[in-house]
Design an enzyme around this catalytic site. Sequence first.
Site, PDB file in Angstrom:
ATOM      1  N   ASN A  89       0.872  -1.174   0.000  1.00 62.38           N
ATOM      2  CA  ASN A  89       0.000   0.000   0.000  1.00 62.38           C
ATOM      3  C   ASN A  89       0.910   1.224   0.000  1.00 62.38           C
ATOM      4  OD1 ASN A  89      -1.775   2.074   0.445  1.00 62.38           O
ATOM      5  ND2 ASN A  89      -2.401   1.415   2.502  1.00 62.38           N
ATOM      6  N   GLY A 121       2.550   2.464  10.765  1.00 62.13           N
ATOM      7  CA  GLY A 121       3.501   3.561  10.603  1.00 62.13           C
ATOM      8  C   GLY A 121       4.181   3.971  11.897  1.00 62.13           C
ATOM      9  N   GLU A 160      -6.755   4.745   7.800  1.00 65.55           N
ATOM     10  CA  GLU A 160      -6.515   6.173   7.517  1.00 65.55           C
ATOM     11  C   GLU A 160      -7.746   6.802   6.870  1.00 65.55           C
ATOM     12  OE1 GLU A 160      -2.821   5.555   5.449  1.00 65.55           O
ATOM     13  OE2 GLU A 160      -1.890   4.977   7.343  1.00 65.55           O
ATOM     14  N   LYS A 212       0.148   4.197  -0.272  1.00 65.63           N
ATOM     15  CA  LYS A 212      -0.503   5.385   0.315  1.00 65.63           C
ATOM     16  C   LYS A 212      -0.285   6.595  -0.616  1.00 65.63           C
ATOM     17  CE  LYS A 212      -0.122   3.174   4.759  1.00 65.63           C
ATOM     18  NZ  LYS A 212      -0.012   3.260   6.217  1.00 65.63           N
ATOM     19  N   SER A 266       3.485  -2.028  10.288  1.00 68.45           N
ATOM     20  CA  SER A 266       4.930  -2.097  10.525  1.00 68.45           C
ATOM     21  C   SER A 266       5.526  -3.472  10.208  1.00 68.45           C
ATOM     22  CB  SER A 266       5.275  -1.674  11.954  1.00 68.45           C
ATOM     23  OG  SER A 266       4.850  -0.327  12.178  1.00 68.45           O
ATOM     24  N   GLU A 278      -5.361  -4.798  10.455  1.00 67.01           N
ATOM     25  CA  GLU A 278      -4.350  -3.772  10.676  1.00 67.01           C
ATOM     26  C   GLU A 278      -4.655  -3.023  11.977  1.00 67.01           C
ATOM     27  OE1 GLU A 278      -2.287  -2.664   6.707  1.00 67.01           O
ATOM     28  OE2 GLU A 278      -3.875  -1.236   7.115  1.00 67.01           O
ATOM     29  N   HIS A 304      -9.493   1.263   4.823  1.00 68.44           N
ATOM     30  CA  HIS A 304      -8.217   1.449   5.521  1.00 68.44           C
ATOM     31  C   HIS A 304      -8.420   2.386   6.712  1.00 68.44           C
ATOM     32  CE1 HIS A 304      -4.098   2.563   6.405  1.00 68.44           C
ATOM     33  NE2 HIS A 304      -3.747   1.457   5.794  1.00 68.44           N
ATOM     34  N   GLY A 345       2.892  -1.048   4.244  1.00 70.26           N
ATOM     35  CA  GLY A 345       2.970   0.381   3.961  1.00 70.26           C
ATOM     36  C   GLY A 345       4.402   0.787   3.661  1.00 70.26           C
TER      37      GLY A 345
HETATM   38  P1  13P Z   1       3.075   0.485   7.658  1.00 75.07           P
HETATM   39  O1  13P Z   1       3.584  -0.828   7.083  1.00 75.07           O
HETATM   40  O2  13P Z   1       3.796   1.673   7.156  1.00 75.07           O
HETATM   41  O3  13P Z   1       2.962   0.406   9.141  1.00 75.07           O
HETATM   42  O4  13P Z   1       1.575   0.642   7.100  1.00 75.07           O
HETATM   43  C1  13P Z   1       0.713  -0.427   7.198  1.00 75.07           C
HETATM   44  C2  13P Z   1      -0.511  -0.100   6.421  1.00 75.07           C
HETATM   45  O5  13P Z   1      -1.282   0.771   6.804  1.00 75.07           O
HETATM   46  C3  13P Z   1      -0.742  -0.806   5.181  1.00 75.07           C
HETATM   47  O6  13P Z   1      -2.011  -0.555   4.690  1.00 75.07           O
END
Ligand code: 13P
Length: 256
Positions: free
Chosen positions: A13, A176, A100, A15, A216, A170, A98, A237
């Site tokens: 992803n 993140g 976010e 983002k 992560s 997640e 997601h 991510g």
């Molecule tokens: P990170 O791997 O940066 O923690 O993000 C995970 C994520 O939100 C994937 O959709």
Amino acid sequence: MNKNLRRAVIAGNWKMNKNRAEAKALLAELLPMVKEADCGVIVCVPFTDLETALEATRGTSVAVGAQNCHWEKSGAFTGEISAQMLAEMGIQYVIIGHSERRQYFGETDETVGRRVRAALDAGLQVILCVGETLSQREQGITGEVVGLQTKVALQGVSAEELQKIIIAYEPVWAIGTGRTATSAQANEVNHLIREVVAGLYSKADADALTIQYGGSMNAKNAAELLGQEDVDGGLIGGASLKAPDFTAIVNAASGK
Ligand code: 13P
């Protein structure tokens, strides 16, 4: 062991990262590295990179996904993109729900469910995200939160359509932050999601469902997480933005 009943899938992803030139460069580096992958590989890129990613991955086994879609086919929804629009381009996957989107853009379980419906109707495959916040975990309501998110999102989804869905667990507190769920925590919640799905459909349907972990996940911790019985892949991510790191995760999922 039911793990071998389902396909491991590693999805990146990206983002809101990578302009067109950067996307092209990252894919040019990544594609030869994951050529021998023995798992599904998907890159979910910003809308403006979809065409670039489709061109770059043509003739490879890497699939392209978007990161969101609207529930209506068309209309006065400024700034939105419909599932149909994505499908017509040749996009195969879309991430829906997601954290976010839920956190910053007002997505609710209900709108997530509508987007899932629209994506399936358009012939897209869905990566459905669920996960609890830190305060929900601390309150001991992870199971209720994730169970409810799963149930509402899958309302009206048939057993046949379920085959087009990947669920990504997640935990919001792990995204993140560099704070990964332990492999036991990831496996516990993934197992719980599978039980919810078994209750809604059947054990066989639940056993066939790919449930990823995301938050992560990186080159170092991937093998341990992916080795868990109920962790069938990852939604990545930060580490998906670096070809060697993403490849290491793909290799871990491929048993290499
Ligand atoms: P990170 O791997 O940066 O923690 O993000 C995970 C994520 O939100 C994937 O959709």
